[in-house]
Enzyme design. Structure first.
Site, PDB file in Angstrom:
ATOM      1  NE  ARG A 114      -4.387   0.268   2.011  1.00  0.00           N
ATOM      2  CZ  ARG A 114      -5.624   0.740   2.536  1.00  0.00           C
ATOM      3  NH1 ARG A 114      -5.145   0.807   3.957  1.00  0.00           N
ATOM      4  NH2 ARG A 114      -6.733   1.047   2.688  1.00  0.00           N
TER       5      ARG A 114
ATOM      6  CE1 TYR B 153      -9.027  -9.849   9.654  1.00  0.00           C
ATOM      7  CE2 TYR B 153     -11.586  -9.538  10.498  1.00  0.00           C
ATOM      8  CZ  TYR B 153     -10.120  -9.279  10.442  1.00  0.00           C
ATOM      9  OH  TYR B 153      -9.881  -8.137  11.376  1.00  0.00           O
TER      10      TYR B 153
HETATM   11  C1  AKB Z   1     -13.551  -6.498   9.008  1.00  0.00           C
HETATM   12  O1  AKB Z   1     -14.882  -6.099   8.749  1.00  0.00           O
HETATM   13  O2  AKB Z   1     -13.261  -7.435   8.438  1.00  0.00           O
HETATM   14  C2  AKB Z   1     -12.856  -6.005  10.038  1.00  0.00           C
HETATM   15  C3  AKB Z   1     -13.075  -6.314  11.387  1.00  0.00           C
HETATM   16  C4  AKB Z   1     -14.264  -6.263  11.961  1.00  0.00           C
HETATM   17  O3  AKB Z   1     -11.926  -7.196  11.984  1.00  0.00           O
HETATM   18  N1  AKB Z   1     -12.916  -4.366  10.048  1.00  0.00           N
END
Ligand code: AKB
Length: 320
Positions: free
Chosen positions: A38, A143
């Site tokens: 970035r 995630y």
């Molecule tokens: C996401 O939306 O992936 C992040 C988080 C809530 O960790 N902003």
């Protein structure tokens, strides 16, 4: 004596503002910003030391840590939930192998580490209102999987090797300097940018979606405060729940319309709706308050006023 700090992911949404604040508080030469793909936002490269590295390259990380005599790392580089669902293996590689590299370097050099976890650790099968600190962690995104695994790694490195690593579970972060890079909560930032630019926004979650959010100054304070807390005051090395402000998308749109008359919003939910629905509406953060004095300072109206003021200034200056 000044602590030598490295911010990994220092050009991202949180990293860039954390860098400015740490440089303001502790001196510009005490904070090394580590970027990668970035482009650094304005002022970041000339306000103190700046280097680039791929977080998966442990040798390079170690070389920089030794060269700059680093004592503290804020490790903020991550693939967020939206982008992570497009390439889950890449999300695992960056988020987990990157974290292991930081923890290994920290172990070797006795470095203190801050690593953020997220509301993404939670899934559908836990209470969604006032979500407790200790509850079922069964996320539905890669995630979230990396955040649960990452918390366990932090706890393990602390218990097994004595690494002084500290973590918080951030809600969505709202800010006006650097855009977030592909999360589910990005709509709560984009709505302000688009209101200022075009007075309209097409939102990728529906109007009833409620998620916990936080304004950037609280986010930065949380990171700096937990790092400053005495080690023995911390009762967990997993992520501490942090609650901010919770509101629905419709409430947010109303808040924007009050400051930008005629603002129009359309709802076109995509795959991120399912992610948002799996996350808490609000979190119980008593433990962070008890252990290291966490307290949210910014409410909804004050945050919205500040966002508009900052973004309008940037628009006038041609930097938006
Ligand atoms: C996401 O939306 O992936 C992040 C988080 C809530 O960790 N902003």
């Amino acid at each position: 004596m000044v602590t030598r700090t490295m911010i990994v992911g220092g050009t991202g949404q949180i990293g860039s503002e954390l860098a400015h604040e740490l440089r303001r508080r502790f001196g510009k030469d005490s904070v090394l910003v580590l970027g990668h793909s970035r482009r650094p936002s304005e002022g970041l490269m000339d306000s103190g030391p700046y280097e680039t590295a791929d977080i998966r390259d442990r040798e390079r990380l170690l070389e920089l840590v030794v060269r700059y005599d680093i004592q503290e790392i804020y490790h903020l580089a991550a693939v967020l939930s939206g982008v992570g669902e497009k390439d889950p293996q890449f999300a695992w590689d960056i988020n987990i192998n990157g974290l292991i590299n930081v923890l290994e370097v920290a172990r070797e050099r006795a470095i203190k580490v801050f690593w953020p976890s997220s509301i993404a650790v939670f899934g559908n099968n836990c209470p969604h209102v006032d979500t407790p600190q200790d509850t079922v962690l069964q996320p539905t995104t890669m995630y979230g999987v990396t955040k649960v695994a990452g918390e366990l790694l932090c706890e393990y490195y602390h218990r097994r090797y004595g690494v002084d690593v500290r973590s918080v579970r951030y809600p969505g972060i709202i800010s006006a300097e650097t855009l977030p890079g592909g999360g589910t909560t990005d709509y709560a930032v984009a709505i302000f940018y688009e209101a200022v630019r075009r007075n309209q926004y097409t939102c990728f979650v529906n109007k009833d979606t409620v998620l916990p959010m936080m304004y950037m100054p609280d986010c930065i304070n949380a990171a700096i405060d937990i790092m400053a807390a005495p080690s023995d005051s911390l009762s967990t090395r997993l992520g501490y729940n942090l609650n901010g402000i919770s509101f629905s998308t419709a409430e947010l749109a109303e808040l924007v319309r009050k400051r930008s008359p005629g603002f129009a919003i359309r709802y076109e939910p995509d795959f991120r709706q399912t992610i948002a629905d799996s996350w808490p509406d609000s979190m119980d953060d008593y433990r962070a308050t008890e252990d290291w004095g966490w307290k949210v300072e910014w409410g909804l109206d004050r945050m919205a006023d500040d966002m508009f003021a900052k973004l309008r200034r940037r628009l006038a200056a041609g930097t938006l």
